[in-house]
Write an enzyme that holds these catalytic residues in place. Structure first.
Site, PDB file in Angstrom:
ATOM      1  N   CYS A   1      -0.579   2.030 -11.454  1.00  0.00           N
ATOM      2  CA  CYS A   1      -0.842   1.830 -10.030  1.00  0.00           C
ATOM      3  C   CYS A   1      -2.351   1.745  -9.766  1.00  0.00           C
ATOM      4  O   CYS A   1      -3.105   2.663 -10.101  1.00  0.00           O
ATOM      5  CB  CYS A   1      -0.232   2.959  -9.212  1.00  0.00           C
ATOM      6  SG  CYS A   1      -0.660   2.894  -7.456  1.00  0.00           S
TER       7      CYS A   1
ATOM      8  N   HIS B   1      -0.200   2.863   1.916  1.00  0.00           N
ATOM      9  CA  HIS B   1      -1.581   2.847   2.394  1.00  0.00           C
ATOM     10  C   HIS B   1      -1.631   2.277   3.798  1.00  0.00           C
ATOM     11  O   HIS B   1      -0.728   1.574   4.238  1.00  0.00           O
ATOM     12  CB  HIS B   1      -2.500   2.077   1.448  1.00  0.00           C
ATOM     13  CG  HIS B   1      -2.139   0.638   1.264  1.00  0.00           C
ATOM     14  ND1 HIS B   1      -1.068   0.206   0.489  1.00  0.00           N
ATOM     15  CD2 HIS B   1      -2.706  -0.494   1.757  1.00  0.00           C
ATOM     16  CE1 HIS B   1      -1.016  -1.108   0.505  1.00  0.00           C
ATOM     17  NE2 HIS B   1      -1.983  -1.568   1.284  1.00  0.00           N
TER      18      HIS B   1
ATOM     19  N   HIS C   1       1.799   9.518  -4.820  1.00  0.00           N
ATOM     20  CA  HIS C   1       2.273   8.142  -4.970  1.00  0.00           C
ATOM     21  C   HIS C   1       3.707   8.009  -4.453  1.00  0.00           C
ATOM     22  O   HIS C   1       4.610   8.697  -4.917  1.00  0.00           O
ATOM     23  CB  HIS C   1       2.237   7.690  -6.432  1.00  0.00           C
ATOM     24  CG  HIS C   1       2.758   6.298  -6.600  1.00  0.00           C
ATOM     25  ND1 HIS C   1       1.926   5.206  -6.546  1.00  0.00           N
ATOM     26  CD2 HIS C   1       4.005   5.820  -6.764  1.00  0.00           C
ATOM     27  CE1 HIS C   1       2.649   4.107  -6.688  1.00  0.00           C
ATOM     28  NE2 HIS C   1       3.931   4.454  -6.816  1.00  0.00           N
TER      29      HIS C   1
END
Length: 114
Positions: free
Chosen positions: A4, A100, A46
């Site tokens: 990632c 995000h 995450h």
């Protein structure tokens, strides 16, 4: 996540221009800005997208929005306003599969959302 991009940025494996960091979030300048101020706020935990927010604690999720507000204030956006954007999934053009938020401002933004 081993592959990632944002996890690697958070870990310091990939350089970024950090704006803010706390125990739950990391904020940095977008490398392809769409406004004079374009900062990304990412959760340090995450998860792929907003469809998976049940995997975050309420504290972790709230921290993302609080960090967006802190970044906006730090960048001087409170007086004239700013936009917070979250893209979720392919049809929304989410390019990095790590939740995000985009903090955009510093000029008059379009009145269109798409």
């Amino acid at each position: 996540m081993n592959d990632c991009l944002f996890c690697k940025i958070i870990a310091g494996e990939i350089p970024s221009k950090k704006v803010y960091e706390d125990e739950n979030t990391y904020a940095f300048w977008d490398i392809n800005p769409q406004a004079p101020v374009h900062v990304l706020v990412v959760s340090k935990q995450h998860i792929p997208d907003a469809a998976h927010v049940e995997e975050l604690t309420d504290t972790q999720l709230a921290a993302c929005i609080r960090t967006c507000a802190k970044v906006a204030a730090e960048m001087g956006l409170n007086e004239n306003g700013y936009r917070i954007v979250n893209n979720c999934g392919e049809h929304a053009c989410q390019s990095v599969k790590h939740i995000h938020f985009h903090v955009l401002g510093g000029k008059q933004l379009s009145d269109r959302m798409v």
